[in-house]
Motif scaffolding. Structure first.
Motif, PDB file in Angstrom:
ATOM      1  N   GLU A   1       0.817  -1.210   0.000  1.00 28.61           N
ATOM      2  CA  GLU A   1       0.000   0.000   0.000  1.00 28.61           C
ATOM      3  C   GLU A   1       0.853   1.263   0.000  1.00 28.61           C
ATOM      4  N   LEU A   2       2.040   1.190   0.597  1.00 24.78           N
ATOM      5  CA  LEU A   2       2.908   2.369   0.609  1.00 24.78           C
ATOM      6  C   LEU A   2       3.392   2.710  -0.798  1.00 24.78           C
ATOM      7  N   TYR A   3       3.743   1.701  -1.576  1.00 19.05           N
ATOM      8  CA  TYR A   3       4.162   1.939  -2.950  1.00 19.05           C
ATOM      9  C   TYR A   3       2.994   2.454  -3.794  1.00 19.05           C
ATOM     10  N   GLU A   4       1.813   1.916  -3.566  1.00 21.81           N
ATOM     11  CA  GLU A   4       0.644   2.361  -4.318  1.00 21.81           C
ATOM     12  C   GLU A   4       0.315   3.818  -3.997  1.00 21.81           C
ATOM     13  N   ALA A   5       0.414   4.171  -2.712  1.00 20.68           N
ATOM     14  CA  ALA A   5       0.134   5.557  -2.329  1.00 20.68           C
ATOM     15  C   ALA A   5       1.172   6.509  -2.924  1.00 20.68           C
ATOM     16  N   ALA A   6       2.431   6.083  -2.926  1.00 21.34           N
ATOM     17  CA  ALA A   6       3.474   6.925  -3.508  1.00 21.34           C
ATOM     18  C   ALA A   6       3.280   7.082  -5.010  1.00 21.34           C
ATOM     19  N   ALA A   7       2.864   6.010  -5.685  1.00 18.28           N
ATOM     20  CA  ALA A   7       2.626   6.086  -7.127  1.00 18.28           C
ATOM     21  C   ALA A   7       1.466   7.010  -7.434  1.00 18.28           C
ATOM     22  N   VAL A   8       0.416   6.986  -6.599  1.00 17.55           N
ATOM     23  CA  VAL A   8      -0.726   7.886  -6.796  1.00 17.55           C
ATOM     24  C   VAL A   8      -0.286   9.340  -6.649  1.00 17.55           C
ATOM     25  N   ASP A   9       0.654   9.590  -5.745  1.00 13.26           N
ATOM     26  CA  ASP A   9       1.161  10.953  -5.547  1.00 13.26           C
ATOM     27  C   ASP A   9       2.145  11.380  -6.630  1.00 13.26           C
ATOM     28  N   GLY A  10       2.403  10.489  -7.593  1.00 14.31           N
ATOM     29  CA  GLY A  10       3.275  10.843  -8.706  1.00 14.31           C
ATOM     30  C   GLY A  10       4.742  10.550  -8.477  1.00 14.31           C
ATOM     31  N   ALA A  11       5.081   9.768  -7.465  1.00 10.89           N
ATOM     32  CA  ALA A  11       6.481   9.451  -7.190  1.00 10.89           C
ATOM     33  C   ALA A  11       6.990   8.432  -8.198  1.00 10.89           C
ATOM     34  N   GLY A  12       8.175   8.695  -8.735  1.00  9.32           N
ATOM     35  CA  GLY A  12       8.803   7.758  -9.657  1.00  9.32           C
ATOM     36  C   GLY A  12       9.503   6.631  -8.922  1.00  9.32           C
ATOM     37  N   ALA A  13      10.192   5.792  -9.687  1.00  5.83           N
ATOM     38  CA  ALA A  13      10.850   4.624  -9.093  1.00  5.83           C
ATOM     39  C   ALA A  13      11.932   5.029  -8.100  1.00  5.83           C
ATOM     40  N   TRP A  14      12.754   6.026  -8.476  1.00  3.23           N
ATOM     41  CA  TRP A  14      13.822   6.471  -7.572  1.00  3.23           C
ATOM     42  C   TRP A  14      13.256   7.111  -6.318  1.00  3.23           C
ATOM     43  N   ARG A  15      12.188   7.912  -6.464  1.00  8.96           N
ATOM     44  CA  ARG A  15      11.578   8.553  -5.296  1.00  8.96           C
ATOM     45  C   ARG A  15      10.936   7.506  -4.380  1.00  8.96           C
ATOM     46  N   ARG A  16      10.312   6.495  -4.945  1.00  7.54           N
ATOM     47  CA  ARG A  16       9.729   5.436  -4.117  1.00  7.54           C
ATOM     48  C   ARG A  16      10.822   4.670  -3.374  1.00  7.54           C
ATOM     49  N   PHE A  17      11.957   4.496  -4.043  1.00  4.12           N
ATOM     50  CA  PHE A  17      13.065   3.793  -3.385  1.00  4.12           C
ATOM     51  C   PHE A  17      13.575   4.598  -2.195  1.00  4.12           C
ATOM     52  N   ARG A  18      13.733   5.909  -2.385  1.00  2.00           N
ATOM     53  CA  ARG A  18      14.263   6.750  -1.306  1.00  2.00           C
ATOM     54  C   ARG A  18      13.249   6.973  -0.192  1.00  2.00           C
ATOM     55  N   ALA A  19      11.980   7.169  -0.554  1.00  2.00           N
ATOM     56  CA  ALA A  19      10.982   7.556   0.441  1.00  2.00           C
ATOM     57  C   ALA A  19      10.285   6.369   1.098  1.00  2.00           C
ATOM     58  N   VAL A  20      10.300   5.222   0.442  1.00  2.00           N
ATOM     59  CA  VAL A  20       9.579   4.064   0.989  1.00  2.00           C
ATOM     60  C   VAL A  20      10.533   2.914   1.307  1.00  2.00           C
ATOM     61  N   THR A  21      11.288   2.480   0.309  1.00  2.00           N
ATOM     62  CA  THR A  21      12.096   1.272   0.490  1.00  2.00           C
ATOM     63  C   THR A  21      13.185   1.460   1.532  1.00  2.00           C
ATOM     64  N   LEU A  22      13.984   2.511   1.392  1.00  2.00           N
ATOM     65  CA  LEU A  22      15.098   2.693   2.319  1.00  2.00           C
ATOM     66  C   LEU A  22      14.638   2.889   3.767  1.00  2.00           C
ATOM     67  N   PRO A  23      13.647   3.762   4.052  1.00  2.00           N
ATOM     68  CA  PRO A  23      13.203   3.875   5.457  1.00  2.00           C
ATOM     69  C   PRO A  23      12.648   2.573   6.016  1.00  2.00           C
ATOM     70  N   MET A  24      11.871   1.846   5.213  1.00  2.00           N
ATOM     71  CA  MET A  24      11.306   0.600   5.711  1.00  2.00           C
ATOM     72  C   MET A  24      12.372  -0.489   5.880  1.00  2.00           C
ATOM     73  N   LEU A  25      13.450  -0.400   5.104  1.00  2.00           N
ATOM     74  CA  LEU A  25      14.530  -1.381   5.207  1.00  2.00           C
ATOM     75  C   LEU A  25      15.624  -0.968   6.184  1.00  2.00           C
ATOM     76  N   SER A  26      15.516   0.193   6.806  1.00  2.00           N
ATOM     77  CA  SER A  26      16.601   0.688   7.657  1.00  2.00           C
ATOM     78  C   SER A  26      16.971  -0.272   8.790  1.00  2.00           C
ATOM     79  N   PRO A  27      16.019  -0.961   9.452  1.00  2.00           N
ATOM     80  CA  PRO A  27      16.451  -1.940  10.460  1.00  2.00           C
ATOM     81  C   PRO A  27      17.258  -3.088   9.860  1.00  2.00           C
ATOM     82  N   VAL A  28      16.868  -3.537   8.666  1.00  4.37           N
ATOM     83  CA  VAL A  28      17.601  -4.617   8.007  1.00  4.37           C
ATOM     84  C   VAL A  28      18.973  -4.126   7.560  1.00  4.37           C
ATOM     85  N   ILE A  29      19.042  -2.902   7.049  1.00  2.00           N
ATOM     86  CA  ILE A  29      20.333  -2.328   6.656  1.00  2.00           C
ATOM     87  C   ILE A  29      21.251  -2.223   7.866  1.00  2.00           C
TER      88      ILE A  29
END
Length: 326
Positions: free
Chosen positions: A212-240
């Motif tokens: 749902e986070l990726y879908e919401a970001a896509a609706v807001d017009g976020a591209g692949a790089w923006r979704r990676f920075r705004a969604v993937t990296l923060p959500m993966l920060s504990p794993v990183i």
């Protein structure tokens, strides 16, 4: 007036046994605790005999001039002489520190970047994706094996497979493993190539990111790089964070490949003299086990300090989904 039970009815109250006394309950808890210690005894014996006691012995030896050949009853106490020599009178020690830091600061970030990049590619429902995940993970199963290090050295010799591949394009190869300018880089490439373990952990973390986070970001017009920075990296920060701590410690502990490549000398020209290899040479080649024990304890404290720095700074960039960033 006596109370009687109506005919045809039986009392609902069954026979009441004696209530357990406090002493009986204490005995039961004692028995359970004793059983637990019995089952833990193999691990406790291993902890004391294989880890705790040897560590305490090495701490004592770090203040002596023990040389392996001398009985422990005859070793001479030298106090802080080993530590003073390490920091002030042994240039090769500081060279080993620089080589190890260079290796860790270059190989660990590149290894994590490769692991994350491949995990993003394999986090898709492609046909045969499971096969590719297994193939990418396979090098990590070999770990720091001697056989893998021997294969790697032969591959990067002057007449190895890598130079034969370069010759197909008219590029003249180098003696990579015997060139002081490239020997350490060869070890770095080997470490980066074994990115399978952190890749699997990244894959597990990517599976937990809500779609749902990726879908919401896509609706807001976020591209692949923006979704990676705004969604993937923060959500993966504990794993990183988890991978960063583990791989940094693993990078500092590199030994097998450097030993095999240099035949246990740290060559060529000390270009692969990792800290652990310097420790091994001091203890088992130069027979200065007291000095090697001092090096081991400084190494332990250094790793503990680096880990403490990671945990103290992690609260500024590690974000948990429950809102608890502590």
């Amino acid at each position: 007036m006596a109370l009687t039970t109506a005919p045809g009815r039986t009392s609902r109250t069954g026979p009441v046994g004696p209530r357990p006394t406090r002493r009986g309950a204490g005995r039961a808890r004692y028995g359970e605790g004793l059983a637990g210690y019995v089952f833990l005894s193999p691990w406790l014996i291993g902890l004391m005999g294989i880890t705790a006691l040897p560590m305490l012995l090495s701490l004592w030896l770090s203040f002596t001039d023990y040389d392996i050949l001398t009985p422990l009853s005859e070793v001479r106490w030298v106090g802080l002489a080993n530590y003073e020599r390490m920091f002030t009178a042994d240039p090769s020690y500081w060279h080993a520190v620089r080589v190890t830091l260079t290796f860790a600061l270059v190989a660990v970030p590149l290894k994590l970047a490769a692991a994350l990049g491949v995990a993003l590619l394999l986090n898709r429902a492609w046909r045969g994706v499971g096969l590719f995940r297994g193939l990418f993970y396979l090098p990590s199963l070999l770990g720091g094996s001697v056989a893998l290090a021997i294969v790697w050295v032969n591959m990067f010799n002057r007449d190895g497979a890598f130079n034969s591949f370069l010759a197909l394009f008219g590029v003249e190869g180098l003696p990579w493993v015997s060139d002081p300018d490239w020997a350490l880089q060869t070890l770095m490439v080997l470490a980066i190539w074994q990115f399978g373990a952190p890749m699997v952990i990244f894959l597990a973390g990517l599976k937990q990111v809500p779609v749902e986070l990726y879908e919401a970001a896509a609706v807001d017009g976020a591209g692949a790089w923006r979704r990676f920075r705004a969604v993937t990296l923060p959500m993966l920060s504990p794993v990183i964070f988890f991978n960063l701590v583990l791989e940094t410690i693993h990078g500092f502990q590199g030994f097998t490949a450097a030993f095999v490549l240099s035949n246990g000398t740290g060559g060529p020209v000390d270009s692969t003299l990792m800290y652990t290899l310097k420790l091994y040479i001091s203890g088992f080649t130069d027979l200065e086990m007291g000095y090697a024990s001092a090096m081991a304890w400084v190494f332990l404290l250094a790793i503990a300090l680096v880990t403490a720095v990671f945990f103290s700074t992690g609260r500024f960039w590690v974000h948990y989904s429950d809102g608890d960033d502590s």
